[in-house]
Design a protein around this motif. Structure first.
Motif, PDB file in Angstrom:
ATOM      1  N   ASN A  11     -42.706   0.419  -6.657  1.00  0.00           N
ATOM      2  CA  ASN A  11     -42.647   0.025  -8.068  1.00  0.00           C
ATOM      3  C   ASN A  11     -43.790   0.655  -8.845  1.00  0.00           C
ATOM      4  O   ASN A  11     -43.583   1.262  -9.877  1.00  0.00           O
ATOM      5  N   ALA A  12     -45.009   0.483  -8.334  1.00  0.00           N
ATOM      6  CA  ALA A  12     -46.206   1.064  -8.947  1.00  0.00           C
ATOM      7  C   ALA A  12     -47.227   1.253  -7.833  1.00  0.00           C
ATOM      8  O   ALA A  12     -47.460   0.323  -7.055  1.00  0.00           O
ATOM      9  N   PRO A  13     -47.832   2.420  -7.720  1.00  0.00           N
ATOM     10  CA  PRO A  13     -48.777   2.678  -6.625  1.00  0.00           C
ATOM     11  C   PRO A  13     -49.901   1.645  -6.525  1.00  0.00           C
ATOM     12  O   PRO A  13     -50.294   1.261  -5.430  1.00  0.00           O
ATOM     13  N   GLU A  14     -50.392   1.171  -7.658  1.00  0.00           N
ATOM     14  CA  GLU A  14     -51.497   0.207  -7.630  1.00  0.00           C
ATOM     15  C   GLU A  14     -51.078  -1.163  -7.104  1.00  0.00           C
ATOM     16  O   GLU A  14     -51.916  -1.979  -6.729  1.00  0.00           O
ATOM     17  N   ASP A  15     -49.775  -1.430  -7.048  1.00  0.00           N
ATOM     18  CA  ASP A  15     -49.272  -2.718  -6.553  1.00  0.00           C
ATOM     19  C   ASP A  15     -48.696  -2.635  -5.140  1.00  0.00           C
ATOM     20  O   ASP A  15     -48.225  -3.638  -4.603  1.00  0.00           O
ATOM     21  N   LEU A  16     -48.719  -1.464  -4.548  1.00  0.00           N
ATOM     22  CA  LEU A  16     -48.049  -1.224  -3.270  1.00  0.00           C
ATOM     23  C   LEU A  16     -48.472  -2.194  -2.179  1.00  0.00           C
ATOM     24  O   LEU A  16     -47.641  -2.835  -1.541  1.00  0.00           O
ATOM     25  N   GLU A  19     -47.639  -5.950  -2.912  1.00  0.00           N
ATOM     26  CA  GLU A  19     -46.208  -6.208  -2.796  1.00  0.00           C
ATOM     27  C   GLU A  19     -45.727  -6.135  -1.353  1.00  0.00           C
ATOM     28  O   GLU A  19     -44.841  -6.899  -0.958  1.00  0.00           O
ATOM     29  N   ALA A  20     -46.310  -5.256  -0.558  1.00  0.00           N
ATOM     30  CA  ALA A  20     -45.936  -5.176   0.854  1.00  0.00           C
ATOM     31  C   ALA A  20     -46.352  -6.446   1.597  1.00  0.00           C
ATOM     32  O   ALA A  20     -45.598  -6.982   2.412  1.00  0.00           O
ATOM     33  N   ILE A  21     -47.552  -6.936   1.299  1.00  0.00           N
ATOM     34  CA  ILE A  21     -48.014  -8.189   1.915  1.00  0.00           C
ATOM     35  C   ILE A  21     -47.125  -9.347   1.463  1.00  0.00           C
ATOM     36  O   ILE A  21     -46.688 -10.162   2.280  1.00  0.00           O
ATOM     37  N   GLU A  22     -46.845  -9.408   0.173  1.00  0.00           N
ATOM     38  CA  GLU A  22     -45.985 -10.464  -0.362  1.00  0.00           C
ATOM     39  C   GLU A  22     -44.615 -10.447   0.306  1.00  0.00           C
ATOM     40  O   GLU A  22     -44.070 -11.495   0.674  1.00  0.00           O
ATOM     41  N   GLY A  23     -44.055  -9.272   0.509  1.00  0.00           N
ATOM     42  CA  GLY A  23     -42.746  -9.155   1.144  1.00  0.00           C
ATOM     43  C   GLY A  23     -42.758  -9.589   2.592  1.00  0.00           C
ATOM     44  O   GLY A  23     -41.847 -10.281   3.051  1.00  0.00           O
ATOM     45  N   ARG A  24     -43.802  -9.194   3.315  1.00  0.00           N
ATOM     46  CA  ARG A  24     -43.900  -9.571   4.735  1.00  0.00           C
ATOM     47  C   ARG A  24     -44.024 -11.084   4.873  1.00  0.00           C
ATOM     48  O   ARG A  24     -43.383 -11.700   5.718  1.00  0.00           O
ATOM     49  N   VAL A  25     -44.865 -11.697   4.044  1.00  0.00           N
ATOM     50  CA  VAL A  25     -45.048 -13.149   4.100  1.00  0.00           C
ATOM     51  C   VAL A  25     -43.776 -13.872   3.661  1.00  0.00           C
ATOM     52  O   VAL A  25     -43.386 -14.873   4.257  1.00  0.00           O
ATOM     53  N   ALA A  26     -43.097 -13.341   2.649  1.00  0.00           N
ATOM     54  CA  ALA A  26     -41.841 -13.955   2.201  1.00  0.00           C
ATOM     55  C   ALA A  26     -40.760 -13.870   3.272  1.00  0.00           C
ATOM     56  O   ALA A  26     -39.929 -14.764   3.393  1.00  0.00           O
ATOM     57  N   ALA A  27     -40.789 -12.808   4.066  1.00  0.00           N
ATOM     58  CA  ALA A  27     -39.798 -12.646   5.132  1.00  0.00           C
ATOM     59  C   ALA A  27     -40.075 -13.559   6.322  1.00  0.00           C
ATOM     60  O   ALA A  27     -39.164 -13.876   7.081  1.00  0.00           O
ATOM     61  N   HIS A  28     -41.336 -13.985   6.473  1.00  0.00           N
ATOM     62  CA  HIS A  28     -41.723 -14.805   7.626  1.00  0.00           C
ATOM     63  C   HIS A  28     -42.608 -15.983   7.200  1.00  0.00           C
ATOM     64  O   HIS A  28     -43.708 -16.159   7.745  1.00  0.00           O
ATOM     65  N   PRO A  29     -42.167 -16.811   6.268  1.00  0.00           N
ATOM     66  CA  PRO A  29     -43.019 -17.905   5.789  1.00  0.00           C
ATOM     67  C   PRO A  29     -43.316 -18.953   6.854  1.00  0.00           C
ATOM     68  O   PRO A  29     -44.276 -19.702   6.721  1.00  0.00           O
TER      69      PRO A  29
END
Length: 109
Positions: A11-16, A19-29
């Motif tokens: 989405n944006a390099p500065e958020d990479l 967002e990757a951490i957020e996605g990993r945690v959301a996938a395995h809460p």
């Protein structure tokens, strides 16, 4: 020779990394959470456990924060996630260490 281009879903390099951490945690809460002010300590939800040495791993993100994939029961207790191709900062490492210290110390790998 054909011109082959790789597509990246960023989405944006500065958020990479965030967002990757957020996605990993959301996938395995049920297994992972994020601790600390830096938002870069990925921690197993079942820790810290009293009397257990906390295990902290970490490193630069490279293509993704891969070290967070080694966090979970029977593996590491937390991962300190650094920037792309850079080690985690002292603050990121300390966030991970504080999150897993259960009274028997912390080992950094």
């Amino acid at each position: 020779m054909t011109d082959i281009r790789t597509k990246k879903l960023i989405n944006a390099p500065e958020d990479l990394i965030a967002e990757a951490i957020e996605g990993r945690v959301a996938a395995h809460p049920d297994m992972l959470t994020v601790e600390g002010a830096t938002g870069r300590a990925v921690v197993a939800v079942d820790g810290p456990r009293e009397g257990k040495v906390g295990i902290v791993i970490g490193g630069g993100s490279g293509h993704e924060p891969a070290f967070a994939g080694y966090v979970g029961r029977g593996l590491a207790d937390a991962a300190a996630v650094g920037n792309v191709f850079a080690s985690p900062s002292p603050e990121q490492i300390m966030d991970a260490a504080r999150a897993v210290e259960g009274g028997a110390g912390v080992m950094f790998l």
